[in-house]
Design a protein around this motif. Structure first.
Motif, PDB file in Angstrom:
ATOM      1  N   ASP A 282       0.896  -1.365  -0.001  1.00  0.00           N
ATOM      2  CA  ASP A 282      -0.280   0.091   0.019  1.00  0.00           C
ATOM      3  C   ASP A 282       0.813   1.158   0.095  1.00  0.00           C
ATOM      4  O   ASP A 282       0.605   2.232   0.700  1.00  0.00           O
ATOM      5  CB  ASP A 282      -1.243  -0.122   1.095  1.00  0.00           C
ATOM      6  N   GLY A 283       1.907   1.204  -0.832  1.00  0.00           N
ATOM      7  CA  GLY A 283       2.871   2.425  -1.022  1.00  0.00           C
ATOM      8  C   GLY A 283       3.712   2.722   0.075  1.00  0.00           C
ATOM      9  O   GLY A 283       4.222   3.810   0.291  1.00  0.00           O
ATOM     10  N   VAL A 284       3.972   1.805   1.066  1.00  0.00           N
ATOM     11  CA  VAL A 284       4.630   2.008   2.334  1.00  0.00           C
ATOM     12  C   VAL A 284       6.197   2.276   1.895  1.00  0.00           C
ATOM     13  O   VAL A 284       6.954   3.291   2.271  1.00  0.00           O
ATOM     14  CB  VAL A 284       4.775   0.886   3.503  1.00  0.00           C
ATOM     15  N   SER A 285       6.639   1.572   1.176  1.00  0.00           N
ATOM     16  CA  SER A 285       8.177   1.812   0.965  1.00  0.00           C
ATOM     17  C   SER A 285       8.730   0.706  -0.107  1.00  0.00           C
ATOM     18  O   SER A 285       7.742   0.060  -0.819  1.00  0.00           O
ATOM     19  CB  SER A 285       8.917   1.095   2.274  1.00  0.00           C
ATOM     20  N   PHE A 286       9.910   0.815  -0.540  1.00  0.00           N
ATOM     21  CA  PHE A 286      10.481  -0.190  -1.423  1.00  0.00           C
ATOM     22  C   PHE A 286      12.043  -0.500  -0.978  1.00  0.00           C
ATOM     23  O   PHE A 286      12.430   0.259  -0.194  1.00  0.00           O
ATOM     24  CB  PHE A 286      10.375   0.071  -2.602  1.00  0.00           C
ATOM     25  N   PRO A 287      12.819  -1.547  -1.757  1.00  0.00           N
ATOM     26  CA  PRO A 287      14.018  -1.813  -1.115  1.00  0.00           C
ATOM     27  C   PRO A 287      14.957  -0.633  -0.817  1.00  0.00           C
ATOM     28  O   PRO A 287      15.508  -0.635   0.034  1.00  0.00           O
ATOM     29  CB  PRO A 287      14.519  -2.877  -2.278  1.00  0.00           C
ATOM     30  N   ILE A 288      15.015   0.154  -1.852  1.00  0.00           N
ATOM     31  CA  ILE A 288      15.959   1.313  -1.895  1.00  0.00           C
ATOM     32  C   ILE A 288      15.685   2.127  -0.656  1.00  0.00           C
ATOM     33  O   ILE A 288      16.323   2.765  -0.063  1.00  0.00           O
ATOM     34  CB  ILE A 288      16.235   2.223  -2.939  1.00  0.00           C
ATOM     35  N   GLN A 289      14.281   2.368  -0.329  1.00  0.00           N
ATOM     36  CA  GLN A 289      13.919   3.044   0.762  1.00  0.00           C
ATOM     37  C   GLN A 289      14.453   2.614   1.980  1.00  0.00           C
ATOM     38  O   GLN A 289      14.720   3.495   3.005  1.00  0.00           O
ATOM     39  CB  GLN A 289      12.526   3.537   0.622  1.00  0.00           C
ATOM     40  N   SER A 290      14.311   1.335   2.083  1.00  0.00           N
ATOM     41  CA  SER A 290      14.778   0.704   3.371  1.00  0.00           C
ATOM     42  C   SER A 290      16.320   0.535   3.449  1.00  0.00           C
ATOM     43  O   SER A 290      16.634  -0.092   4.418  1.00  0.00           O
ATOM     44  CB  SER A 290      14.018  -0.333   3.688  1.00  0.00           C
ATOM     45  N   GLY A 291      17.056   1.059   2.356  1.00  0.00           N
ATOM     46  CA  GLY A 291      18.339   1.109   2.578  1.00  0.00           C
ATOM     47  C   GLY A 291      19.260   0.047   1.758  1.00  0.00           C
ATOM     48  O   GLY A 291      20.346   0.029   1.765  1.00  0.00           O
ATOM     49  N   HIS A 292      18.760  -0.866   1.189  1.00  0.00           N
ATOM     50  CA  HIS A 292      19.459  -1.978   0.443  1.00  0.00           C
ATOM     51  C   HIS A 292      19.290  -1.564  -1.149  1.00  0.00           C
ATOM     52  O   HIS A 292      18.070  -1.265  -1.532  1.00  0.00           O
ATOM     53  CB  HIS A 292      18.897  -3.326   0.622  1.00  0.00           C
ATOM     54  N   GLY A 293      20.004  -2.048  -1.970  1.00  0.00           N
ATOM     55  CA  GLY A 293      20.110  -1.653  -3.338  1.00  0.00           C
ATOM     56  C   GLY A 293      19.168  -2.789  -4.116  1.00  0.00           C
ATOM     57  O   GLY A 293      18.701  -3.442  -3.491  1.00  0.00           O
TER      58      GLY A 293
END
Lengths: 358, 254
Positions: A282-293
């Motif tokens: 639901d648009g919370v985050s994605f991998p790069i946003q959580s600090g991983h490539g």
């Protein structure tokens, strides 16, 4: 089996008001990036068209596509499964099992010959006559070919069905093979990703039902509306890339400040997907946003394209795994040394030149 | 060489009536030189523009693959990678347009302007000359034949390491460029087939990188051989690419 109701009839039966239905149509139009003039078209389609039967087969897979699908928020997966499509066969979601379940498959194939959509999650292994994946006592590849024969179109869910994914990674012992290499005579929509984004999955289905045609596809067979841009193009860390600010190690200052993950192997610049715009859950985050490539999970053969923590893939066959730059620099060194020796010999020969023999 | 002086070495009487009249020919090592106009102005202009573009492309290309250390401060204060990529794309356009212009010039220029674009493998003389040139570089033979344009070894190397590799770099380069301009851009339409053929986006980056190293090695060898040939061969090379005239140091037959 009774005649299929239209979408509208099903929604009304479930207590959805006309007002909510129209709102739903406008939301769907917005989700698909369509203008307001398409809302009546969507409403008309849902009022008049019978729900399209969807047969969802599972081959060699991990069910992450299904796990992703049931978390769709726009539209909610319950709307998709209960109102939009007639999901007549999906062995992980359906209530029935065993002979009862297999009987439905045959019934739908018979009744809606040429009019049902086949969704495939996972892929068929071809080695040992397909014995590495048995569904209902028979190899999955047989089931796939049988159901595909009379399908209107095929959706390849996820990287498994689209490209092969982990089970097709070298050395691919079971000869896991993507759907488009097994079924050659049907339109195939690839929805790669490991898993694909939930909203992308439901978006593709919604589009196909609304317009009764497959979405516009790119050269590789992916819907353009979700796969025409790279993660990199819409990444919120892109300004750090352009500025020259990178995470050099996962515990450095740059990592804490949220700099670009390019140098620690982010595959965003080579990966076509909608993660950086649609995001996950639901648009919370994605991998790069959580600090991983990005690991490039929606790209062909991403397991075999080298480290997830290095920019370019390594080259095997040089005794050690060597990068393109190391090979290039070694070659330049060897050539440079060779030329130096050659120049020295040339100079010695030249020293004996009198200047007028020719 | 015969004991008598070669025909192209001038004697005192040859200087009569020239600006050297009255001087002694022997200490001057005065000689008769044949000069041929080989490299026409567009070829020379292209050569040096192209050389500049390659230098910029190699440096910026390497930095795109392996960026410099992280810059401190606000992102808005810098545009380092932006500039590196801008220079790379600008130089790439110069390289590509120059390449196209060079192809067009091959139709209008002299016969030597076409040497870059083919290798006469069907000619026995080509293979014989190639072998002789290899022997010269192996110090087995002392002198090579004279060539007005490229010798066989040079023509083969340039065709493989510059012309073909350059075309490959243009094709893969525009394919990668279409990542940014989109698959519906003309770059995407024209070069979209490249990436699937090479095994995907990442593989295309890899081969584009390898292509850079092929051209870097070619440049190293090219600079070495033209310098060496300019000093010790029977014709001029470096000045020929500057003023267009190739001078032959002797008039002897091969």
């Amino acid at each position: 089996m009774a005649a299929l109701e239209t979408f509208y009839e099903v929604m009304r039966r479930q207590g959805i008001t006309r007002r909510s239905f129209v709102k739903y149509c406008s939301l769907t139009a917005a989700a698909l990036g369509l203008g307001p003039e398409f809302i009546p078209q969507i409403a008309h389609a849902m009022e008049t068209k019978p729900r399209t039967p969807v047969l969802w087969l599972h081959g060699l897979e991990c069910t992450c596509c299904s796990e992703s699908f049931i978390r769709s928020a726009h539209p909610l997966v319950k709307d998709v499964v209960l109102s939009m499509i007639s999901l007549d066969y999906d062995d992980t979601l359906m209530a029935s099992a065993g002979h009862q379940a297999e009987a439905i498959l045959d019934e739908v194939m018979e009744k809606y010959r040429g009019n049902y959509i086949l969704a495939v999650e996972g892929n068929p292994p071809l080695n040992e006559d397909g014995m590495y994946c048995i569904i209902g006592g028979r190899p999955f590849v047989d089931q796939l070919k049988r159901v595909a024969k009379d399908a209107k179109a095929i959706i390849s869910w996820g990287s498994c069905a689209s490209y092969g994914c982990v089970q097709a990674a070298a050395p691919n012992p079971t000869a896991a093979t993507p759907v488009h290499k097994v079924v050659l005579d049907k339109p195939i929509i690839k929805v790669p990703g490991c898993p694909p984004i939930a909203e992308v999955m439901t978006g593709v289905i919604t589009y196909m039902l609304t317009f009764d045609r497959i979405p516009e596809l790119d050269r590789q067979g992916r819907p353009k509306m979700f796969y025409s841009q790279r993660i990199h193009d819409k990444c919120y860390r892109r300004p750090h890339f352009d500025a020259g600010q990178y995470v050099e190690a996962f515990d450095d200052e740059g990592a804490r400040k949220g700099y670009c993950l390019y140098k620690v192997g982010c595959k965003g610049p080579t990966t076509y997907n909608a993660c950086s715009t649609t995001r996950w859950n639901d648009g919370v985050s994605f991998p790069i946003q959580s600090g991983h490539g990005c690991i490039g999970c929606s790209e062909d053969g991403f397991w075999d394209k080298g480290s997830w923590y290095a920019r370019l893939k390594d080259v095997s066959g040089f005794g050690i795994e060597a990068s393109a730059d190391r090979i290039g620099m070694t070659a330049a060194g060897v050539v440079g040394a060779g030329l130096a020796v050659h120049a020295a010999i040339s100079a010695l020969k030249r020293a004996r030149y009198k200047g007028d023999d020719v | 060489m015969a004991a008598s002086k070669p025909a192209h070495m001038l004697r005192d009487e040859d200087l009569v009536g020239t600006n050297l009249e009255g001087l002694k020919a022997a200490p001057l090592r005065a000689r008769r030189v044949t000069s041929v106009y080989v490299y026409e102005a567009p070829v020379r202009l292209w050569h040096w523009t192209n050389a500049g573009a390659i230098v910029v492309l190699a440096i910026t290309g390497f930095l795109i693959g392996a960026p410099p250390s992280t810059l401190a401060g606000e992102a808005s204060a810098h545009f380092q990678m932006g500039w590196i990529r801008y220079l790379h794309f600008a130089a790439a356009w110069i390289f590509a347009v120059g390449f196209l212009g060079r192809v067009i010039w091959a139709f209008f220029g002299n016969i030597y302007s076409r040497e870059l674009f083919y290798v006469p493998v069907w000619k026995l003389s080509f293979w014989r000359e190639l072998w002789e040139e290899v022997l010269v570089y192996a110090f087995v033979k002392k002198y090579a034949r004279k060539f007005i344009g490229h010798n066989a070894l040079a023509q083969l190397t340039i065709f493989l390491c510059f012309t073909l590799t350059g075309l490959f770099m243009i094709a893969t380069g525009f394919a990668l460029y279409s990542d940014g301009t989109g698959i519906d851009s003309w770059e995407g339409r024209l070069f979209g087939w490249v990436m699937p053929l090479l095994g995907g986006n990442l593989a295309t980056h890899f081969w584009h990188h390898i292509g850079m190293w092929v051209i870097i090695l070619f440049v190293i060898i090219h600079v070495y051989t033209v310098t060496r040939e300019d000093i010790s061969s029977r014709q001029t090379l470096i000045s020929a690419m500057i003023n267009g005239y190739r001078n032959f140091r002797d008039d002897s037959r091969d």
